[in-house]
Scaffold this motif. Structure first.
Motif, PDB file in Angstrom:
ATOM      1  N   VAL A 196       0.871  -1.176   0.000  1.00  0.00           N
ATOM      2  CA  VAL A 196       0.000   0.000   0.000  1.00  0.00           C
ATOM      3  C   VAL A 196       0.910   1.229   0.000  1.00  0.00           C
ATOM      4  CG1 VAL A 196      -1.859   1.233   1.174  1.00  0.00           C
ATOM      5  CG2 VAL A 196      -1.652  -1.265   1.425  1.00  0.00           C
ATOM      6  N   PRO A 197       0.794   2.121  -1.015  1.00  0.00           N
ATOM      7  CA  PRO A 197       1.653   3.304  -1.029  1.00  0.00           C
ATOM      8  C   PRO A 197       1.421   4.147   0.216  1.00  0.00           C
ATOM      9  CG  PRO A 197       0.520   3.049  -3.121  1.00  0.00           C
ATOM     10  CD  PRO A 197      -0.107   2.076  -2.175  1.00  0.00           C
ATOM     11  N   ILE A 198       2.480   4.794   0.677  1.00  0.00           N
ATOM     12  CA  ILE A 198       2.461   5.573   1.910  1.00  0.00           C
ATOM     13  C   ILE A 198       1.370   6.643   1.902  1.00  0.00           C
ATOM     14  CG2 ILE A 198       4.226   7.252   1.151  1.00  0.00           C
ATOM     15  CD1 ILE A 198       4.306   5.701   4.581  1.00  0.00           C
ATOM     16  N   GLU A 199       1.022   7.140   0.691  1.00  0.00           N
ATOM     17  CA  GLU A 199       0.011   8.193   0.560  1.00  0.00           C
ATOM     18  C   GLU A 199      -1.368   7.755   1.058  1.00  0.00           C
ATOM     19  OE1 GLU A 199       2.315   7.112  -1.485  1.00  0.00           O
ATOM     20  OE2 GLU A 199       2.220   8.108  -3.427  1.00  0.00           O
ATOM     21  N   TYR A 200      -1.616   6.435   1.101  1.00  0.00           N
ATOM     22  CA  TYR A 200      -2.955   5.956   1.474  1.00  0.00           C
ATOM     23  C   TYR A 200      -2.981   5.390   2.890  1.00  0.00           C
ATOM     24  CZ  TYR A 200      -3.592   6.584  -3.452  1.00  0.00           C
ATOM     25  OH  TYR A 200      -3.635   7.144  -4.684  1.00  0.00           O
ATOM     26  N   VAL A 201      -1.981   5.808   3.654  1.00  0.00           N
ATOM     27  CA  VAL A 201      -1.828   5.222   4.973  1.00  0.00           C
ATOM     28  C   VAL A 201      -1.704   6.340   6.003  1.00  0.00           C
ATOM     29  CG1 VAL A 201      -0.158   3.967   6.400  1.00  0.00           C
ATOM     30  CG2 VAL A 201      -0.735   3.106   4.120  1.00  0.00           C
ATOM     31  N   LYS A 202      -2.325   6.119   7.184  1.00  0.00           N
ATOM     32  CA  LYS A 202      -2.092   7.038   8.300  1.00  0.00           C
ATOM     33  C   LYS A 202      -1.474   6.229   9.440  1.00  0.00           C
ATOM     34  CE  LYS A 202      -4.299  10.477  11.164  1.00  0.00           C
ATOM     35  NZ  LYS A 202      -5.491  10.575  12.011  1.00  0.00           N
ATOM     36  N   GLU A 203      -0.309   6.721   9.918  1.00  0.00           N
ATOM     37  CA  GLU A 203       0.391   5.986  10.973  1.00  0.00           C
ATOM     38  C   GLU A 203      -0.155   6.407  12.335  1.00  0.00           C
ATOM     39  OE1 GLU A 203       4.040   7.359   9.488  1.00  0.00           O
ATOM     40  OE2 GLU A 203       4.393   5.575   8.254  1.00  0.00           O
ATOM     41  N   GLU A 204      -0.489   5.410  13.162  1.00  0.00           N
ATOM     42  CA  GLU A 204      -0.977   5.678  14.527  1.00  0.00           C
ATOM     43  C   GLU A 204      -0.265   4.723  15.464  1.00  0.00           C
ATOM     44  OE1 GLU A 204      -5.249   5.427  14.751  1.00  0.00           O
ATOM     45  OE2 GLU A 204      -5.504   7.438  13.908  1.00  0.00           O
ATOM     46  N   GLY A 205       0.804   5.195  16.108  1.00  0.00           N
ATOM     47  CA  GLY A 205       1.588   4.335  16.997  1.00  0.00           C
ATOM     48  C   GLY A 205       2.125   3.150  16.235  1.00  0.00           C
ATOM     49  N   ASN A 206       1.925   1.914  16.727  1.00  0.00           N
ATOM     50  CA  ASN A 206       2.399   0.757  15.965  1.00  0.00           C
ATOM     51  C   ASN A 206       1.267   0.118  15.139  1.00  0.00           C
ATOM     52  OD1 ASN A 206       1.060  -0.385  18.041  1.00  0.00           O
ATOM     53  ND2 ASN A 206       2.634  -1.939  18.525  1.00  0.00           N
ATOM     54  N   GLU A 207       0.350   1.013  14.765  1.00  0.00           N
ATOM     55  CA  GLU A 207      -0.733   0.572  13.855  1.00  0.00           C
ATOM     56  C   GLU A 207      -0.830   1.537  12.679  1.00  0.00           C
ATOM     57  OE1 GLU A 207      -3.861  -1.691  16.793  1.00  0.00           O
ATOM     58  OE2 GLU A 207      -4.264   0.376  16.258  1.00  0.00           O
ATOM     59  N   ILE A 208      -1.468   1.057  11.586  1.00  0.00           N
ATOM     60  CA  ILE A 208      -1.747   1.975  10.476  1.00  0.00           C
ATOM     61  C   ILE A 208      -3.214   1.880  10.083  1.00  0.00           C
ATOM     62  CG2 ILE A 208       0.559   2.130   9.413  1.00  0.00           C
ATOM     63  CD1 ILE A 208      -0.369  -0.098   7.446  1.00  0.00           C
ATOM     64  N   LEU A 209      -3.700   3.031   9.561  1.00  0.00           N
ATOM     65  CA  LEU A 209      -5.027   3.019   8.934  1.00  0.00           C
ATOM     66  C   LEU A 209      -4.798   3.021   7.433  1.00  0.00           C
ATOM     67  CD1 LEU A 209      -6.927   5.657  11.111  1.00  0.00           C
ATOM     68  CD2 LEU A 209      -7.179   3.155  11.135  1.00  0.00           C
ATOM     69  N   VAL A 210      -5.434   2.065   6.724  1.00  0.00           N
ATOM     70  CA  VAL A 210      -5.269   1.943   5.270  1.00  0.00           C
ATOM     71  C   VAL A 210      -6.556   2.421   4.616  1.00  0.00           C
ATOM     72  CG1 VAL A 210      -4.918   0.324   3.380  1.00  0.00           C
ATOM     73  CG2 VAL A 210      -3.659   0.025   5.526  1.00  0.00           C
ATOM     74  N   PHE A 211      -6.440   3.443   3.725  1.00  0.00           N
ATOM     75  CA  PHE A 211      -7.638   4.074   3.135  1.00  0.00           C
ATOM     76  C   PHE A 211      -7.970   3.579   1.731  1.00  0.00           C
ATOM     77  CE2 PHE A 211      -6.123   6.921   6.416  1.00  0.00           C
ATOM     78  CZ  PHE A 211      -7.291   7.300   7.054  1.00  0.00           C
ATOM     79  N   ARG A 212      -7.279   2.535   1.279  1.00  0.00           N
ATOM     80  CA  ARG A 212      -7.499   2.053  -0.081  1.00  0.00           C
ATOM     81  C   ARG A 212      -7.161   0.580  -0.125  1.00  0.00           C
ATOM     82  NH1 ARG A 212      -3.740   2.939  -5.108  1.00  0.00           N
ATOM     83  NH2 ARG A 212      -4.013   0.685  -5.134  1.00  0.00           N
ATOM     84  N   SER A 213      -7.884  -0.174  -0.875  1.00  0.00           N
ATOM     85  CA  SER A 213      -7.541  -1.597  -0.975  1.00  0.00           C
ATOM     86  C   SER A 213      -6.499  -1.795  -2.071  1.00  0.00           C
ATOM     87  CB  SER A 213      -8.786  -2.414  -1.280  1.00  0.00           C
ATOM     88  OG  SER A 213      -9.254  -2.084  -2.561  1.00  0.00           O
ATOM     89  N   VAL A 214      -5.711  -2.865  -1.965  1.00  0.00           N
ATOM     90  CA  VAL A 214      -4.769  -3.232  -3.033  1.00  0.00           C
ATOM     91  C   VAL A 214      -5.095  -4.637  -3.506  1.00  0.00           C
ATOM     92  CG1 VAL A 214      -2.820  -1.723  -2.480  1.00  0.00           C
ATOM     93  CG2 VAL A 214      -3.103  -3.852  -1.209  1.00  0.00           C
ATOM     94  N   VAL A 215      -4.739  -4.907  -4.763  1.00  0.00           N
ATOM     95  CA  VAL A 215      -4.984  -6.249  -5.303  1.00  0.00           C
ATOM     96  C   VAL A 215      -3.703  -7.046  -5.199  1.00  0.00           C
ATOM     97  CG1 VAL A 215      -6.826  -5.514  -6.879  1.00  0.00           C
ATOM     98  CG2 VAL A 215      -4.440  -5.548  -7.680  1.00  0.00           C
TER      99      VAL A 215
END
Ligand SMILES: Nc1nc2c(c(=O)[nH]1)N[C@H]1C(S)=C(S)[C@@H](COP(=O)(O)OP(=O)(O)OC[C@H]3O[C@@H](n4cnc5c(N)ncnc54)[C@H](O)[C@@H]3O)O[C@H]1N2
Ligand code: MOO
Length: 625
Positions: free
Chosen positions: A155-174
């Motif tokens: 998942v490209p970094i642009e579609y990710v929000k870092e929160e501590g040792n977790e990430i939120l992913v805003f787009r699916s990848v195939v």
């Protein structure tokens, strides 16, 4: 099949060998052990037949391959088939900065509904990936990192929000997204390059990619000999009667351009013993010997005699222009090419006969020469029965138009600026006419920004000197200017016969004192008309004038006529006021030539420079200034 590098210009006809030479009585045989004979070219061998004879007598032998560092291999020929022993990429590589994931864990993710994943660590580029991931997990990666086991996408970094040792992913990848998979460029054991491939920077990129630090290559060592007492090394002073040695330079560098290894042996004088020693040495140190000059009909032409003595002359005299007296021979199993002396002849002999042979030696892949179609802008007359090569310069119009690069013969400086050449087959008798389609073998990129075609005078030289951009220059006389104006070529043209946007009134003058030796303008020059009028005023027809006056030269430019007068080569000539003044010659005004300057849109800057220069020369210019 062997002739695949030659022009398939004709079907070979059966040929009679070249048998007839006869001895001229007493031709100063001082330095020659055998009787001096004058060779007469009665039958010229067809080029393809001659080439095949050479192949039969001296089959091309491939030189021993040698190993070089990759960086030293540029331009040489591969002497091995190259197989990759790895897969490229060697491991699954990420192609973006971001988070490696199992794609399943991102399905359904969107801007409004991100997916939360646990970050298990990071794989930096250049590291082996040791962290394994499961669905619901992610690993931070750089572009080029090894994809961790268990991941199948990034998942490209642009579609990710870092929160501590977790990430939120805003787009699916195939599956597979943003990953370069092993073997997709090259798989292990794949044949990547084959023997005979010319090594270019792109081939080097390929070889480096699969980890080849060294590579087996071939080239051919070619001894290059120039012959002639008249030759002087460029850079030295030129005494009367001498000319600069061109062939040593043009032939060695052309060989280098094609990846061969020239061994220049310098200039050998027209001396039997010296030439013989030079040839013996050449055969010893090189795989192939190339000489130029001394192959023709004169009693001083020694090359074929010596080759005949040391080995064998296979063919002497080809239906080829320029470079008819070329000789193909062999000494100690090595081919010896005796090229004709004129620099253009030697160049075309090398290009069309020697290089194809050398390419067979290195097993080069056959490549088709770069060609473009063009419309003939001039009449091109073939040499009767000979395959004729004519250097041309291309101008853009509706497609390309091909003009002769010079209206003089053996004009190497003009030819050196040509874009390519046309080949007229030996079977053709009639000239190539204006408007006919021709094929042009390209020397390089024919494109340009500015061009000039037509008649010239010193003010044109001045304009080009002050003009800061390169100009394709075709000083081929009135005819060229006229055609350019009719067909609206991308150029500035100057000619009395053209249509144009400005008129330049050029004062025509005579220089020198009326006498017998007259410098005559070339019939393509606007000055020619004034020469004809002069004859008329003397009650002479051109035919009678040729009997009564000594015509020294047929000069394409007013400048060249001034030079002839200044140097005392002629007594009397026709030129322009500006040229006469530039040469410091007294002159007598005899008339005015009205030349039209015209140009295609986009050429205005050059046209203005020429008009300004004409005004500065003191010519009347309309409607400018
Ligand atoms: N009576 C005849 N004369 C000539 C014939 C012919 O059939 N009968 N053929 C002509 C043709 S075609 C050509 S091409 C030339 C070739 O002559 P050679 O190969 O023997 O060459 P040279 O006479 O030695 O030189 C010719 C010309 O080229 C100049 N030259 C030679 N080497 C160099 C060099 N390295 N750099 C610059 N210029 C060079 C040399 O000075 C001569 O001007 O023969 C015609 N004659
Ligand atoms: O063959 Mo020569 O080169 O015609 O002048």
């Amino acid at each position: 099949m062997y002739s695949r590098f030659l022009d398939p210009a004709t079907k070979s006809k059966p040929l009679v060998g070249f048998k007839n030479s006869y001895a001229l009585p007493k031709f100063g045989a001082s330095r020659m052990p055998t009787e001096r004979k004058r060779k007469v070219f009665k039958k010229l061998e067809n080029v393809d037949v001659a080439f095949n004879k050479l192949l039969e007598k001296v089959p091309p032998k491939s030189p021993e391959p040698f190993e070089v560092d990759l960086l030293d291999s540029l331009g040489l020929y591969l002497a091995e088939d190259v197989v990759s022993n790895l897969s490229i990429p060697p491991f699954p590589r990420t192609s973006v900065d971001g988070y490696a994931v199992n794609s399943v864990s991102t399905w359904g993710a969107s801007e409004d509904n991100p997916v939360r994943l646990k970050v298990k660590g990071r794989v930096k580029v250049g590291e082996e990936a040791r962290i394994e991931i499961a669905p619901g997990e992610a690993v931070e990666v750089d572009t080029g990192s090894m994809l961790p086991p268990g991941a199948d996408a990034v998942v490209p970094i642009e579609y990710v929000k870092e929160e501590g040792n977790e990430i939120l992913v805003f787009r699916s990848v195939v599956p597979g997204e943003n990953v370069l998979w092993p073997g997709t460029d090259v798989y292990p054991n794949e044949l990547v390059f084959t023997e005979g491939e010319r090594i270019t920077s792109r081939v080097i990129a390929g070889l480096a990619s699969i980890g080849r630090g060294k590579v087996k290559v071939r080239t051919v060592k070619v001894a290059v000999i120039s012959t002639g007492n008249e030759l002087v090394e460029p850079g030295k002073e030129l005494p009367p009667g001498k000319v600069y040695d061109v062939n040593t330079y043009s032939l060695t560098t052309r060989l280098k351009e094609e990846g061969f290894e020239p061994i220049p042996l310098g200039v050998i004088p027209d001396d039997y013993e010296k030439m013989k020693r030079a040839l013996e040495k050449a055969v010893e140190i090189a795989d192939v010997v190339v000489t130029s000059g001394s192959t023709s009909a004169g009693p001083e032409d020694l090359v074929y005699r010596i080759v005949g003595e040391l080995g064998e002359v296979i063919v002497h005299g080809l239906a080829f222009k320029p470079g008819k007296p070329v000789m193909l021979g062999a000494v100690k199993g090595k081919p010896v090419f005796g090229l004709a002396g004129h620099p253009d002849s030697a160049y075309f002999n090398l290009e069309k006969i020697v290089l194809p042979y050398l390419k067979l030696m290195v097993r080069a892949k056959s490549t088709s020469p770069r060609k473009v179609k063009a419309t003939s802008g001039s009449t091109f007359t073939p040499a009767r029965g000979r395959r004729t090569h004519v250097p041309v310069t291309l101008l853009e119009g509706n497609g390309y138009w091909a003009f002769p690069s010079s209206i003089s013969d053996h004009a190497m400086v003009s030819y050196s600026k040509s874009d390519g050449y046309i080949v007229i087959p030996e079977t053709r008798r009639a000239p190539v006419e204006v408007g006919e389609e021709v094929e042009v073998y390209l020397f390089g990129d024919p494109s340009y920004s500015y061009a000039f075609i037509g008649d010239v005078d010193v003010f044109v030289d001045e304009a080009l000197r002050s003009f800061k951009e390169p100009v394709k220059f075709l000083p081929i006389g009135s005819f060229g200017g006229e055609l350019a104006s009719k067909t609206e070529l991308k150029a500035v043209w100057l000619s009395p016969k053209a249509s144009g946007k400005a008129t330049i009134r050029i004062e025509v003058v005579t220089v020198g004192n009326e006498g017998k030796r007259i410098a005559v303008p070339h019939s393509n020059s606007f000055l020619y008309q004034f020469y004809l009028e002069y004859l008329k005023s003397k009650g002479l027809t051109p035919a009678r004038a040729r009997k009564e006056l000594l015509h020294v030269g047929s000069y394409p430019t007013p400048q060249a006529i001034c030079y002839a007068i200044k140097e005392g080569m002629a007594e009397f000539g026709f030129t322009t006021r500006a040229s006469a003044e530039a040469y410091g010659l007294p002159y007598k005004r005899i008339g005015v030539a009205e030349l039209k300057l015209g140009w295609k849109e986009g050429q205005d800057k050059l046209a203005e420079a020429i008009l300004r220069s004409a005004e500065e020369a003191g010519y009347e210019v309309e409607p400018f200034g």
